[in-house]
Design a protein around this motif. Structure first.
Motif, PDB file in Angstrom:
ATOM      1  N   GLY A  14       0.809  -1.209   0.000  1.00 33.27           N
ATOM      2  CA  GLY A  14       0.000   0.000   0.000  1.00 33.27           C
ATOM      3  C   GLY A  14       0.844   1.262   0.000  1.00 33.27           C
ATOM      4  O   GLY A  14       0.565   2.213  -0.740  1.00 33.27           O
ATOM      5  N   LEU A  15       1.899   1.271   0.825  1.00 32.27           N
ATOM      6  CA  LEU A  15       2.782   2.437   0.871  1.00 32.27           C
ATOM      7  C   LEU A  15       3.510   2.640  -0.454  1.00 32.27           C
ATOM      8  O   LEU A  15       3.599   3.767  -0.955  1.00 32.27           O
ATOM      9  N   ALA A  16       4.036   1.534  -1.009  1.00 35.06           N
ATOM     10  CA  ALA A  16       4.742   1.652  -2.301  1.00 35.06           C
ATOM     11  C   ALA A  16       3.791   2.137  -3.382  1.00 35.06           C
ATOM     12  O   ALA A  16       4.138   2.993  -4.213  1.00 35.06           O
ATOM     13  N   GLY A  17       2.569   1.610  -3.396  1.00 32.48           N
ATOM     14  CA  GLY A  17       1.591   2.046  -4.387  1.00 32.48           C
ATOM     15  C   GLY A  17       1.220   3.507  -4.226  1.00 32.48           C
ATOM     16  O   GLY A  17       1.079   4.239  -5.214  1.00 32.48           O
ATOM     17  N   ALA A  18       1.065   3.970  -2.968  1.00 37.30           N
ATOM     18  CA  ALA A  18       0.714   5.369  -2.734  1.00 37.30           C
ATOM     19  C   ALA A  18       1.834   6.305  -3.190  1.00 37.30           C
ATOM     20  O   ALA A  18       1.576   7.352  -3.810  1.00 37.30           O
ATOM     21  N   VAL A  19       3.091   5.922  -2.892  1.00 41.24           N
ATOM     22  CA  VAL A  19       4.225   6.758  -3.311  1.00 41.24           C
ATOM     23  C   VAL A  19       4.317   6.825  -4.832  1.00 41.24           C
ATOM     24  O   VAL A  19       4.471   7.908  -5.422  1.00 41.24           O
ATOM     25  N   LEU A  20       4.208   5.672  -5.484  1.00 39.64           N
ATOM     26  CA  LEU A  20       4.288   5.658  -6.944  1.00 39.64           C
ATOM     27  C   LEU A  20       3.130   6.404  -7.580  1.00 39.64           C
ATOM     28  O   LEU A  20       3.308   7.147  -8.559  1.00 39.64           O
ATOM     29  N   LEU A  21       1.922   6.214  -7.035  1.00 36.98           N
ATOM     30  CA  LEU A  21       0.758   6.901  -7.591  1.00 36.98           C
ATOM     31  C   LEU A  21       0.860   8.406  -7.404  1.00 36.98           C
ATOM     32  O   LEU A  21       0.569   9.185  -8.315  1.00 36.98           O
ATOM     33  N   GLY A  22       1.305   8.826  -6.204  1.00 33.08           N
ATOM     34  CA  GLY A  22       1.437  10.254  -5.960  1.00 33.08           C
ATOM     35  C   GLY A  22       2.505  10.903  -6.845  1.00 33.08           C
ATOM     36  O   GLY A  22       2.285  11.969  -7.423  1.00 33.08           O
TER      37      GLY A  22
END
Length: 201
Positions: A14-22
């Motif tokens: 979830g954290l990796a996805g949020a960073v990449l998405l942001g």
């Protein structure tokens, strides 16, 4: 332990996805010049607000390149990152196989049965069934609620219904009884064995 690992895995994903998405969304907005078109009024110094902006300025890219420690550190960090990603990938591929089963030993504590051992016994007993030329068995699920996946290679003369019934009544029943399980759901796939044609003279 497995539940904690699963929860940690989800948090990290979830954290990796949020960073990449942001990051990707911010770069995309700047590339399409959306802050200006939509009059967002971003604060001064906000990165990547115009199509001509770059991810890293020339100063940022070359700040420490003349230092002797720079490239060894960069290579070491990238190597560690690659090793961590490979480790994570291997754990994702292995998590489908059940490593151990919790067996009720009658003393309130239980005992652990190796999943590969039960898989080996099941495969050997299944191969001994009439009409089965080969078998591959895999245990999945949780250690308190295991599930069984089996691929059976049928002989040319085998009746699929009879093979599946004997597999359930004999191999699966024996495995469930030996492990002290109340139930052992099984998913069976059947495939035929292709024999090479031989010329008769």
């Amino acid at each position: 332990m497995r539940t904690v690992r699963r929860g940690t895995n989800r948090v990290l994903l979830g954290l990796a996805g949020a960073v990449l998405l942001g990051t990707g969304g911010t770069v995309l907005m700047g590339g399409l010049d959306l802050p200006v078109k939509w009059h967002l009024g971003l604060p001064a110094g906000w990165p990547w607000t115009r199509p001509g902006d770059v991810l890293l300025s020339a100063h940022d890219r070359t700040r420490w390149t003349d230092r002797g420690w720079w490239w060894p550190v960069v290579i070491a960090v990238l190597a560690v990152l690659v090793l961590l990603l490979l480790w994570w990938l291997v754990t994702q591929l292995r998590r489908h196989r059940l490593d151990e089963i919790l067996v009720d030993s009658g003393d309130g504590e239980g005992a652990l049965l190796r999943g590969r051992a039960l898989e080996g016994v099941l495969a050997a007993e299944t191969k001994a069934l009439e009409g089965v030329d080969g078998a591959a068995v895999l245990l999945t699920g949780r250690r308190t609620e295991p599930r069984l996946r089996a691929v059976l290679a049928l002989a040319p003369h085998a009746d699929p219904g009879t093979v599946v019934r004997r597999f359930a009544d004999e191999a699966v029943t024996h495995a469930r009884g030996s492990a002290g399980l109340e139930r052992l759901p099984a998913q069976v796939r059947l495939r035929g064995v292709r024999h090479r044609a031989e010329r008769v003279t």
